[in-house]
Write a protein that holds these residues in place. Structure first.
Motif, short mmCIF file in Angstrom:
data_model
loop_
_atom_site.label_atom_id
_atom_site.label_comp_id
_atom_site.label_asym_id
_atom_site.label_seq_id
_atom_site.Cartn_x
_atom_site.Cartn_y
_atom_site.Cartn_z
N SER A 110 -73.82 19.60 36.30
CA SER A 110 -73.36 19.19 37.63
C SER A 110 -71.87 19.47 37.77
CB SER A 110 -73.61 17.69 37.86
OG SER A 110 -74.99 17.39 37.77
N ASN A 150 -78.09 24.62 41.72
CA ASN A 150 -79.16 24.51 40.75
C ASN A 150 -80.36 25.37 41.10
OD1 ASN A 150 -78.27 22.68 38.67
ND2 ASN A 150 -78.34 21.04 40.19
N ASP A 190 -68.86 18.33 35.24
CA ASP A 190 -69.25 18.26 33.83
C ASP A 190 -68.34 19.13 32.98
OD1 ASP A 190 -71.25 16.52 34.42
OD2 ASP A 190 -72.90 17.94 34.14
N SER A 245 -80.03 28.80 37.76
CA SER A 245 -78.85 28.06 38.21
C SER A 245 -77.60 28.94 38.10
CB SER A 245 -78.65 26.80 37.37
OG SER A 245 -79.77 25.94 37.50
N ARG A 250 -71.55 24.36 41.51
CA ARG A 250 -72.87 24.55 40.90
C ARG A 250 -73.95 24.57 41.98
NH1 ARG A 250 -75.36 25.40 35.70
NH2 ARG A 250 -77.34 24.28 35.64
N SER A 265 -73.21 28.89 38.40
CA SER A 265 -72.06 27.99 38.30
C SER A 265 -70.76 28.78 38.31
CB SER A 265 -72.11 27.18 37.00
OG SER A 265 -73.36 26.56 36.82
N CYS A 323 -67.08 22.57 35.00
CA CYS A 323 -67.96 23.12 36.04
C CYS A 323 -67.40 22.68 37.39
CB CYS A 323 -69.39 22.62 35.86
SG CYS A 323 -70.52 23.20 37.14
N HIS A 351 -79.47 22.02 32.97
CA HIS A 351 -78.99 20.88 33.75
C HIS A 351 -77.48 20.72 33.58
CE1 HIS A 351 -82.90 19.31 35.03
NE2 HIS A 351 -83.34 19.73 33.86
#
Length: 250
Positions: free
Chosen positions: A135, A125, A138, A107, A123, A109, A120, A133
């Motif tokens: 998003s 993934n 976040d 992932s 992102r 970011s 964040c 994990h």
């Protein structure tokens, strides 16, 4: 006749390159420059530098002060404003994130600072089932993880503890934000300074030493391109990217 057209075209491009090189000398000047200083920094003859400076002054790229020294004029400021109005950060950052995910399978970011925390913003993934994990939107503590260290390093007043990160522009971490997860992050800059941190994250078992070193190199290259797109100081990357190039040639 065709040859003469090509030859003239080459001469025109070379002249433009010299003019742009002259303008680049003001990136780190932080003050007005005399003609002698411009010639010394560019390696141009003073007569050539004078002709280029006069042309740039005519079109507003340079301003000649009463004491004869030159400073950046208003045209670059206007063009910068136009660039900011017509360019969205997502158009610059998201393609870089997708490229990192495609290359590493982890992932990717982009983080910014908001109210003392790490947000964040973008992102992409990992396609793998076991992944970190997170998003967009976040929040993560600022003092934990590779991306957080990057952003802490460029907070003013500068903390001596982060001097190495400020020099290298890249850092890795393991198990700081989430157990068994690792991250590698690089600094990204815009016209105001630190813009955020670019990072890839994933399980520690997939981040061996070789992967971390390769990730550091690719993140620095991606961060350089994003910094260029955001109008940041690309000169900051000269040292770190030179080390990457030397390592790749070894």
């Amino acid at each position: 006749m065709i040859w003469h057209m090509k030859d003239e075209e080459l001469r025109t491009v070379a002249a433009v390159e010299r003019a742009l090189h002259l303008l680049d000398t003001f990136r780190s000047a932080r003050r007005a420059l005399t003609l002698t200083e411009i010639a010394a920094r560019t390696g141009l003859y003073k007569s050539t530098a004078l002709r280029l400076a006069a042309t740039l002054e005519r079109f507003g790229y340079l301003l000649r002060r009463p004491d004869g020294a030159y400073q950046i004029g208003s045209t670059p400021f206007y063009l910068g404003a136009v660039y900011q109005q017509t360019t969205q950060p997502a158009e610059i950052i998201l393609p870089a994130l997708r490229e990192l995910v495609a290359e590493f399978g982890e992932s990717a970011s982009f983080f910014i600072e908001r109210d003392g925390l790490r947000l964040c913003l973008y992102r992409v993934n990992s396609p793998q089932l076991v992944r970190a994990h997170l998003s967009p939107g976040d929040i993560v503590p600022m003092d934990k993880g590779a991306a957080g260290k990057i952003m802490m390093a460029f907070r003013e007043p500068f903390d001596p503890a982060y001097a190495r990160i400020r020099k290298n522009l890249v850092v890795s971490s393991a198990g700081e934000v989430a157990l068994d997860m690792s991250a590698v992050a690089a600094a990204v800059f815009d016209a105001q300074g630190i813009a955020g941190a670019l990072a890839i994250t994933g399980p520690q078992r997939r981040f061996n030493r070789g992967v971390v070193r390769r990730a550091e190199a690719q993140l620095l290259k991606a961060a350089f391109r994003i910094t260029q797109g955001l109008g940041g100081d690309m000169g900051r990357f000269s040292g770190p990217l030179a080390l990457v190039a030397a390592d790749e040639q070894a």
